[in-house]
Scaffold this active site. Sequence first.
Site, short mmCIF file in Angstrom:
data_model
loop_
_atom_site.label_atom_id
_atom_site.label_comp_id
_atom_site.label_asym_id
_atom_site.label_seq_id
_atom_site.Cartn_x
_atom_site.Cartn_y
_atom_site.Cartn_z
N CYS A 104 109.35 133.51 43.29
CA CYS A 104 109.69 134.40 44.53
C CYS A 104 109.67 135.72 44.55
O CYS A 104 109.46 136.36 45.47
CB CYS A 104 111.04 133.69 44.73
SG CYS A 104 112.28 134.13 43.33
N CYS B 84 109.50 130.37 46.08
CA CYS B 84 109.71 129.91 44.76
C CYS B 84 108.41 129.17 44.41
O CYS B 84 108.42 128.73 42.90
CB CYS B 84 110.91 129.45 44.21
SG CYS B 84 112.53 130.28 44.83
N LYS C 131 121.13 125.05 39.50
CA LYS C 131 121.13 126.31 40.39
C LYS C 131 121.45 126.14 41.69
O LYS C 131 120.76 125.16 42.55
CB LYS C 131 119.80 127.12 40.21
CG LYS C 131 119.56 128.35 40.83
CD LYS C 131 118.49 129.07 40.67
CE LYS C 131 118.22 130.21 41.49
NZ LYS C 131 116.88 130.92 40.97
N ARG D 47 118.41 139.81 45.67
CA ARG D 47 116.97 139.65 46.29
C ARG D 47 116.86 140.93 46.83
O ARG D 47 115.60 141.19 47.20
CB ARG D 47 117.15 138.77 47.71
CG ARG D 47 117.32 137.38 47.02
CD ARG D 47 117.60 136.21 48.06
NE ARG D 47 117.61 134.97 47.37
CZ ARG D 47 118.22 133.89 48.27
NH1 ARG D 47 118.31 133.79 49.37
NH2 ARG D 47 118.31 132.77 47.26
N GLU E 273 120.77 116.86 37.30
CA GLU E 273 119.77 117.86 37.21
C GLU E 273 119.69 118.09 35.56
O GLU E 273 118.85 118.24 34.92
CB GLU E 273 119.89 119.08 37.82
CG GLU E 273 119.60 118.85 39.27
CD GLU E 273 118.19 119.06 39.48
OE1 GLU E 273 117.51 119.31 38.61
OE2 GLU E 273 117.80 118.71 40.68
N LYS F 166 124.30 128.39 37.51
CA LYS F 166 124.62 129.45 38.44
C LYS F 166 124.69 129.14 39.88
O LYS F 166 123.92 128.19 40.41
CB LYS F 166 122.90 130.11 38.12
CG LYS F 166 122.67 131.38 38.97
CD LYS F 166 121.25 131.55 38.89
CE LYS F 166 120.83 132.61 40.00
NZ LYS F 166 119.22 132.99 40.21
N TYR G 269 125.35 141.41 35.03
CA TYR G 269 125.11 142.98 35.09
C TYR G 269 126.14 143.91 34.53
O TYR G 269 125.84 145.18 34.43
CB TYR G 269 124.94 143.39 36.58
CG TYR G 269 123.99 142.22 37.21
CD1 TYR G 269 122.72 142.51 36.81
CD2 TYR G 269 124.32 140.97 37.88
CE1 TYR G 269 121.61 141.55 37.36
CE2 TYR G 269 123.49 140.20 38.48
CZ TYR G 269 122.02 140.34 38.13
OH TYR G 269 121.03 139.64 38.81
C1 PBG Z 1 114.91 133.49 41.19
C2 PBG Z 1 116.11 134.07 40.77
C3 PBG Z 1 117.03 134.48 41.72
C4 PBG Z 1 118.24 135.00 40.89
C5 PBG Z 1 117.95 135.01 39.75
N1 PBG Z 1 116.56 134.26 39.54
C6 PBG Z 1 117.17 134.55 43.29
C7 PBG Z 1 117.14 133.27 43.92
O1 PBG Z 1 117.25 132.14 43.64
O2 PBG Z 1 116.97 133.57 45.13
C8 PBG Z 1 119.43 135.61 41.33
C9 PBG Z 1 120.13 136.15 40.51
C10 PBG Z 1 121.54 137.05 41.04
O3 PBG Z 1 121.84 136.95 42.30
O4 PBG Z 1 121.97 137.95 40.26
N2 PBG Z 1 113.96 134.27 40.46
#
Ligand code: PBG
Length: 352
Positions: free
Chosen positions: A134, A142, A221, A231, A259, A274, A340
Amino acid sequence: MALLKLNNPQSAIRNPQSIRPRRLRVTPAIRAMVRETELNAHDFIYPLFVRHCEGRTEIRSMPGVFQLSVDEAVREAESAAALGILSVILFGIPAEKDPLGLENFADDGIVQQAIRAIKQNIPEMVVVTDVCLCEYTDHGHCGILNVQDGAKPRPSKNLPEGYVLNDQTLDILGKVAVSHAECGADIVAPSGMMDGMVAAIRAALDESGFENTPILSYAVKYASSFYGPFREAAEGAPKFGDRKSHQMDPANVHEALREAALDVDEGADMLMVKPALAYLDVIRAVKEAFPELPLAAYNVSGEYAMIKAAAANGWIDEAKVTLETLTGMKRAGADLILTYHAKEAAKWLQQT
Ligand code: PBG
């Protein structure tokens, strides 16, 4: 437990004064002795955003988080290591985006440069890489899209225009993982929620001699609105539509176990749930179903931004609320937390 004891004629509960849970809360030392969950700097995986640039630029919706040049990423990793953090995860912002996301597996891609630089300067740092399309595709999705204009790849039947094609995307994910491993990545972490992504990446890694490179699968996820600030940071928002055709419905937990089971079968070495905060029950369910696999939780950008915003207003105590939140994720069953807040939390832990 209490009810069972109530039925026992020998139970001390017959004299209610004799049961006092507060006895074990009298002093800080006793509280420390009976503490069930301990948070440590080595639980954290610290996310870094790298881009072709000089210096560092703060992300508006994520105070304290920056888009970093390769040099700055090394500096950031060094300061994390000095605080006892063992691992970073890298996200890249490419110089140019295209329908296939070519920089994603380019030898001189931004993530490839950052892996080499970090491993050269801090060899002991465990470098994890996010494996997804992505941030690299011009449409921000993605995977490869179903396009009906006759262009490659061949359109799939009975799928809507713009649908993220699964199997065509797997080939690219395998290339990206191998490219990261070739630069020295210690762990690859596919985050695109494609069916079969773990098996495809495992096969690609093994074919290239990387049978010892572990896969940390973003197995569970959700299609979450908590990714908004990320993003902005990774410049990877979809240009149209959403990610609901591959990321999970926030309402589902049984599906999460399915999953996770598939990814375990396909050879995942570690699993991830996540986001974390609104999904503590999912973390618990996955840990109980697969206790033998290390489980990571991603304390995502929106969760970080909420704490930062409330703290900036003076409404909450940032250190205490952050440590309480991270402890909750660990108590729910997470062994590792992508956050973070890693550096700040490590500092606050040293002070407590
Ligand atoms: C996709 C990815 C995302 C996040 C981590 N890997 C974005 C998405 O799925 O749109 C989000 C992580 C976050 O919000 O801290 N590469």
